[in-house]
Design an enzyme around this catalytic site. Sequence first.
Site, PDB file in Angstrom:
ATOM      1  N   SER A  98       9.257   3.258  -3.594  1.00 13.73           N
ATOM      2  CA  SER A  98      10.041   2.258  -2.869  1.00 13.73           C
ATOM      3  C   SER A  98      10.970   1.544  -3.843  1.00 13.73           C
ATOM      4  CB  SER A  98       9.099   1.240  -2.216  1.00 13.73           C
ATOM      5  OG  SER A  98       9.844   0.135  -1.773  1.00 13.73           O
ATOM      6  N   HIS A 114      11.821   5.774  -0.479  1.00 10.22           N
ATOM      7  CA  HIS A 114      11.634   4.755   0.550  1.00 10.22           C
ATOM      8  C   HIS A 114      12.619   3.610   0.319  1.00 10.22           C
ATOM      9  CE1 HIS A 114       9.085   2.701   3.541  1.00 10.22           C
ATOM     10  NE2 HIS A 114       9.248   1.608   2.815  1.00 10.22           N
ATOM     11  N   ASP A 154      13.898  -0.037   1.713  1.00 11.21           N
ATOM     12  CA  ASP A 154      13.493  -1.176   2.538  1.00 11.21           C
ATOM     13  C   ASP A 154      14.686  -2.053   2.895  1.00 11.21           C
ATOM     14  OD1 ASP A 154      10.541  -1.006   2.693  1.00 11.21           O
ATOM     15  OD2 ASP A 154      10.679  -1.121   0.505  1.00 11.21           O
ATOM     16  N   MET A 206      15.909  -5.289   4.785  1.00 16.39           N
ATOM     17  CA  MET A 206      15.360  -6.549   5.316  1.00 16.39           C
ATOM     18  C   MET A 206      16.488  -7.500   5.685  1.00 16.39           C
ATOM     19  SD  MET A 206      12.272  -7.272   2.661  1.00 16.39           S
ATOM     20  CE  MET A 206      11.247  -5.951   2.003  1.00 16.39           C
ATOM     21  N   HIS A 232      13.230   2.225   5.967  1.00 12.20           N
ATOM     22  CA  HIS A 232      12.292   1.334   6.659  1.00 12.20           C
ATOM     23  C   HIS A 232      13.050   0.069   7.049  1.00 12.20           C
ATOM     24  CE1 HIS A 232       8.425  -1.352   6.052  1.00 12.20           C
ATOM     25  NE2 HIS A 232       8.840  -1.342   7.305  1.00 12.20           N
ATOM     26  N   MET A 238      13.278  -3.432   8.392  1.00 14.80           N
ATOM     27  CA  MET A 238      12.568  -4.674   8.724  1.00 14.80           C
ATOM     28  C   MET A 238      13.611  -5.650   9.250  1.00 14.80           C
ATOM     29  SD  MET A 238      10.023  -4.577   5.477  1.00 14.80           S
ATOM     30  CE  MET A 238      11.013  -3.281   4.742  1.00 14.80           C
ATOM     31  N   MET A 296       1.454  -0.761   7.678  1.00 13.95           N
ATOM     32  CA  MET A 296       1.695  -1.758   6.632  1.00 13.95           C
ATOM     33  C   MET A 296       0.352  -2.203   6.053  1.00 13.95           C
ATOM     34  SD  MET A 296       4.948  -1.912   6.447  1.00 13.95           S
ATOM     35  CE  MET A 296       4.917  -3.082   5.074  1.00 13.95           C
ATOM     36  N   ASP A 354       2.181   1.701   3.581  1.00 20.89           N
ATOM     37  CA  ASP A 354       3.243   0.989   2.863  1.00 20.89           C
ATOM     38  C   ASP A 354       2.741  -0.404   2.469  1.00 20.89           C
ATOM     39  OD1 ASP A 354       5.570   0.067   1.788  1.00 20.89           O
ATOM     40  OD2 ASP A 354       6.672  -0.035   3.688  1.00 20.89           O
TER      41      ASP A 354
HETATM   42  C1  DX5 Z   1       7.176  -4.369   1.771  1.00 20.77           C
HETATM   43  C2  DX5 Z   1       7.921  -3.056   1.724  1.00 20.77           C
HETATM   44  C3  DX5 Z   1       7.302  -2.075   0.819  1.00 20.77           C
HETATM   45  C4  DX5 Z   1       7.190  -2.511  -0.625  1.00 20.77           C
HETATM   46  C5  DX5 Z   1       5.859  -2.042  -1.126  1.00 20.77           C
HETATM   47  O1  DX5 Z   1       7.578  -5.110   2.863  1.00 20.77           O
HETATM   48  O2  DX5 Z   1       7.987  -2.463   3.012  1.00 20.77           O
HETATM   49  O3  DX5 Z   1       7.925  -0.802   0.922  1.00 20.77           O
HETATM   50  O4  DX5 Z   1       8.196  -2.000  -1.455  1.00 20.77           O
HETATM   51  O5  DX5 Z   1       5.638  -2.549  -2.401  1.00 20.77           O
HETATM   52  P1  DX5 Z   1       4.279  -2.348  -3.187  1.00 20.77           P
HETATM   53  O6  DX5 Z   1       4.015  -0.867  -3.258  1.00 20.77           O
HETATM   54  O7  DX5 Z   1       4.543  -2.967  -4.503  1.00 20.77           O
HETATM   55  O8  DX5 Z   1       3.185  -3.059  -2.400  1.00 20.77           O
HETATM   56 ZN    ZN Z   2       8.686  -0.356   3.194  1.00 12.11          ZN
END
Ligand code: DX5
Ligand code: ZN
Length: 223
Positions: A8, A33, A35, A37, A66, A68, A137, A175
Amino acid sequence: MSIILAPSLLSADFSKLGEALVQIESSRAEWIHLDVMDGHFVPNITFGMPVIKSLRSHSKKIFDVHLMITHPERYILDFKKAGADHLTIHQEACPHLDRTIHAIKEAGMKAGVALNPATPIQTLQHVLPYLDIVLVMGVNPGFGGQSLIPYVFEKIRDLRKWIDTQNLSTHIVIDGGVSIETLPDLIKAGVHGLVAGNAVFQADHIEHQINQLWDQAQSVLQA
Ligand code: DX5
Ligand code: ZN
């Protein structure tokens, strides 16, 4: 069946994303991956289509995006154009889940639904056969580097039983909270896909770390 590891980029040094991609490219990671947000569905804000588009030309890996964000249905085609191969939306952020899952697939991407820790897997009962990915999650979304919430193991075990009973090929991906310590029990509970942020990017050598995590996961899967 083999392990899918998805580093990620949230935990990467954003001033060196290009270098990170070079190391990921030669590693055993199959997916990257990403993210996205919006500061609304989750408290944090990251990046969107322009960044994904710039990264696209530097990688042949599968882009596992992903979202969010609230009302993700507004941006399906934009993420496709930016280079997403997978688009995962949150059950909690999308009231028209059925329509949105189909729209993602019609746009030519694999469709995933993410579940926050407190959201029961039963909310996916009717759409599970249409899903390519369930992103479980392991932490409350928004930030990397958090600890895995222990009750998530039960959700994974239940989901694995459910998917196997129905003979589906849906990927169960965890995740958040993946580490050398939590990884064996996550695999035993039934995940085949692992998103890893801190577990990858805290290491000095990203490629080496990815390969080590992959080897560890694969040996647990085969045991
Ligand atoms: C959190 C993200 C994850 C994040 C995970 O909201 O969706 O993808 O990068 O990070 P780690 O592996 O450090 O928990
Ligand atoms: Zn994620």
